[in-house]
Design an enzyme around this catalytic site. Structure first.
Site, PDB file in Angstrom:
ATOM      1  N   LYS A 174     -10.385  -5.206  -4.690  1.00 52.30           N
ATOM      2  CA  LYS A 174     -11.175  -4.010  -5.016  1.00 52.30           C
ATOM      3  C   LYS A 174     -10.358  -2.991  -5.797  1.00 52.30           C
ATOM      4  CE  LYS A 174     -13.730  -4.659  -0.788  1.00 52.30           C
ATOM      5  NZ  LYS A 174     -13.803  -4.275   0.622  1.00 52.30           N
ATOM      6  N   LYS A 204      -4.612 -11.835  -7.373  1.00 52.31           N
ATOM      7  CA  LYS A 204      -5.874 -12.105  -6.676  1.00 52.31           C
ATOM      8  C   LYS A 204      -6.951 -11.089  -7.044  1.00 52.31           C
ATOM      9  CE  LYS A 204      -5.211  -9.346  -2.586  1.00 52.31           C
ATOM     10  NZ  LYS A 204      -5.694  -8.995  -1.306  1.00 52.31           N
ATOM     11  N   LYS A 242       0.831  -1.209   0.000  1.00 48.91           N
ATOM     12  CA  LYS A 242       0.000   0.000   0.000  1.00 48.91           C
ATOM     13  C   LYS A 242       0.865   1.258   0.000  1.00 48.91           C
ATOM     14  CE  LYS A 242      -4.494  -1.493   1.183  1.00 48.91           C
ATOM     15  NZ  LYS A 242      -4.557  -2.657   2.055  1.00 48.91           N
TER      16      LYS A 242
HETATM   17  P1  TYM Z   1     -10.482  -6.960   3.438  1.00 41.76           P
HETATM   18  O1  TYM Z   1     -11.576  -5.983   3.590  1.00 41.76           O
HETATM   19  O2  TYM Z   1      -9.325  -6.634   2.574  1.00 41.76           O
HETATM   20  O3  TYM Z   1     -11.043  -8.347   2.963  1.00 41.76           O
HETATM   21  C1  TYM Z   1     -12.090  -8.972   3.663  1.00 41.76           C
HETATM   22  C2  TYM Z   1     -11.952 -10.462   3.621  1.00 41.76           C
HETATM   23  O4  TYM Z   1     -11.956 -10.934   2.261  1.00 41.76           O
HETATM   24  C3  TYM Z   1     -10.814 -11.740   2.051  1.00 41.76           C
HETATM   25  N1  TYM Z   1     -10.365 -11.591   0.641  1.00 41.76           N
HETATM   26  C4  TYM Z   1     -10.045 -12.617  -0.139  1.00 41.76           C
HETATM   27  N2  TYM Z   1     -10.035 -13.936   0.093  1.00 41.76           N
HETATM   28  C5  TYM Z   1      -9.677 -14.731  -0.930  1.00 41.76           C
HETATM   29  N3  TYM Z   1      -9.338 -14.271  -2.164  1.00 41.76           N
HETATM   30  C6  TYM Z   1      -9.346 -12.950  -2.439  1.00 41.76           C
HETATM   31  N4  TYM Z   1      -9.057 -12.510  -3.651  1.00 41.76           N
HETATM   32  C7  TYM Z   1      -9.697 -12.048  -1.393  1.00 41.76           C
HETATM   33  N5  TYM Z   1      -9.806 -10.700  -1.310  1.00 41.76           N
HETATM   34  C8  TYM Z   1     -10.214 -10.435  -0.041  1.00 41.76           C
HETATM   35  C9  TYM Z   1      -9.771 -11.240   3.032  1.00 41.76           C
HETATM   36  O5  TYM Z   1      -8.793 -12.233   3.280  1.00 41.76           O
HETATM   37  C10 TYM Z   1     -10.630 -10.953   4.232  1.00 41.76           C
HETATM   38  O6  TYM Z   1     -10.889 -12.129   4.963  1.00 41.76           O
HETATM   39  N6  TYM Z   1      -7.732  -6.682   7.499  1.00 41.76           N
HETATM   40  C11 TYM Z   1      -8.992  -7.206   7.035  1.00 41.76           C
HETATM   41  C12 TYM Z   1     -10.188  -6.679   7.793  1.00 41.76           C
HETATM   42  C13 TYM Z   1     -10.091  -6.854   9.259  1.00 41.76           C
HETATM   43  C14 TYM Z   1     -10.178  -8.075   9.971  1.00 41.76           C
HETATM   44  C15 TYM Z   1     -10.034  -7.747  11.335  1.00 41.76           C
HETATM   45  C16 TYM Z   1     -10.394  -9.395   9.587  1.00 41.76           C
HETATM   46  C17 TYM Z   1      -9.897  -5.864  10.168  1.00 41.76           C
HETATM   47  N7  TYM Z   1      -9.876  -6.412  11.416  1.00 41.76           N
HETATM   48  C18 TYM Z   1     -10.078  -8.726  12.324  1.00 41.76           C
HETATM   49  C19 TYM Z   1     -10.421 -10.367  10.579  1.00 41.76           C
HETATM   50  C20 TYM Z   1     -10.278 -10.038  11.935  1.00 41.76           C
HETATM   51  C21 TYM Z   1      -9.105  -6.804   5.582  1.00 41.76           C
HETATM   52  O7  TYM Z   1      -8.460  -5.933   5.114  1.00 41.76           O
HETATM   53  O8  TYM Z   1      -9.992  -7.426   4.901  1.00 41.76           O
END
Ligand code: TYM
Length: 353
Positions: A220, A217, A114
């Site tokens: 967004k 992958k 990032k």
């Molecule tokens: P975020 O918002 O980037 O993504 C949310 C969830 O979607 C999964 N994900 C994917 N899994 C498989 N293939 C993909 N292409 C893909 N893109 C996204 C992510 O692995 C995630 O599970 N840091 C986290 C949010 C968060 C969180 C937490 C999660 C904040 N606090 C505490 C668990 C526990 C995040 O950025 O997710």
């Protein structure tokens, strides 16, 4: 309820949910809610690390809440809340940061990716990125919130004393840091406050859903997503335009990355014997990508159409969404405040009154 293992996960409020979010996280949220004590939240504070437009942020929170509910998360079984409704998280974030090293945060892959984007650096040289972050001018800065993103995520998990965290493969490094912070805190203060949480995915390793653009992958910010709420026409068009190759030239040749990516998507949505028939067709050079994509679009629509339809209804009922999160915040705060008291006490922050 209390003997059940605690599950916690969240998704950033940065836009509508795509198939990566669904197969990496949301599908497991729904599957786990009967057997575990589940808390699922919208990470609006984490979304701030990329400085979103305030009006868009609030819309995104509501959209994702509606998507949770539309995908089948049941507020009578699981606790649904918004991260910023639990101020205990922000306080513990400050406290935990006292035990987190700047070096370990600078070395986190998601931070480096990032930060590189924010500074407009294409180089893959790690040393380069660290010195560029530190030396960057104030008009092109990387904010400290982005650096401490893993602390905040660890707090989300630890403040609820979660055992299991359903997330996709890209979040594994954050979970590893969470375990390290938990161990460090417990041992520094000689307490046993935090369990060490682990990733969870039903019967498989962590999932990485590929995008439609041939490599990497689904994400967004990559512009390669199929969204759960994409209209049928839009979805079909995206799949039909997905990158493939020129077709296999020799029988038995290795499958190219773009075609493997489509097969990986198919493995999530399509009957195994049909997926195998396309693998066989690649191997004997008879594969027709048009047919394969039609099949894939059809099978994705079987998953997304009911979600999209329920989403529209739920999204229109803001009073209901508000009720769900009010109730969710109360329960999440109850637990969070107990843990925060334990943390404050361990650190010597004792109340006089
Ligand atoms: P975020 O918002 O980037 O993504 C949310 C969830 O979607 C999964 N994900 C994917 N899994 C498989 N293939 C993909 N292409 C893909 N893109 C996204 C992510 O692995 C995630 O599970 N840091 C986290 C949010 C968060 C969180 C937490 C999660 C904040 N606090 C505490 C668990 C526990 C995040 O950025 O997710």
């Amino acid at each position: 309820m209390n003997e059940k293992e605690i599950v916690l996960s969240g998704i950033r409020a940065t836009g509508n949910l795509h198939l990566g979010n669904y197969y990496g996280a949301l599908r497991n949220f729904v599957k786990m809610q009967d057997d575990y004590d589940c808390l699922y939240f919208i990470a609006d504070l984490h979304a701030l690390t990329t400085n979103p437009d305030p009006a868009a942020l609030h819309e995104n929170v509501k959209n994702i809440l509606a998507e949770y509910l539309a995908a089948g998360v049941d507020p009578d079984k699981a606790n649904i809340f918004v991260q910023s409704d639990v101020p205990e998280i922000s306080e513990m974030y400050l406290l935990l940061n006292m035990h987190v090293g700047i070096g370990e945060l600078l070395r986190t892959t998601s931070f480096k990716d990032k930060a590189r984007k924010q500074l407009g650096i294409s180089s893959n040289d790690d040393k380069d990125i660290e010195s560029q972050v530190i030396g960057s001018e104030s008009n092109k800065r990387v904010n400290a919130g982005l650096l401490t993103y893993p602390t905040l995520m660890a707090v989300d998990i630890l403040i609820q004393k979660a055992h299991k965290v359903p997330v996709g493969k890209d979040q594994e490094q954050h979970l590893e840091l969470t375990r390290r912070f938990a161990r460090r805190f417990n041992s520094f203060y000689n307490v046993d406050i935090f369990p060490e949480p682990e990733n969870f995915n039903f019967g498989h390793n962590a999932v990485k859903v590929p995008g439609l653009d041939g490599s990497g992958k689904m994400g967004k910010s990559e512009g390669n997503c199929i969204y759960l709420v994409d209209e049928e026409k839009v979805l079909r068009k995206k799949v039909m335009r997905a990158v493939t190759d020129e077709g296999p030239k020799e029988p038995g040749q290795p499958i190219s990355e773009p075609v493997q990516n489509l097969l990986t998507l198919m493995e999530l949505t399509t009957a195994p014997e049909i997926v195998q028939s396309y693998r066989d067709a690649y191997a004997d050079c008879s594969i027709r990508y048009g047919d394969m994509k039609k099949q894939l679009a059809e099978d994705i629509l079987k998953v997304t159409t009911p979600i999209r339809e329920r989403y529209k209804e739920i999204r229109a009922d803001e009073a209901y969404i508000g009720k769900v999160v009010r109730q969710g915040a109360e329960r999440a705060r109850e637990r969070a405040s107990k843990t925060l008291e334990e943390v404050r006490k361990a650190m010597g922050i004792i109340r006089f009154y």
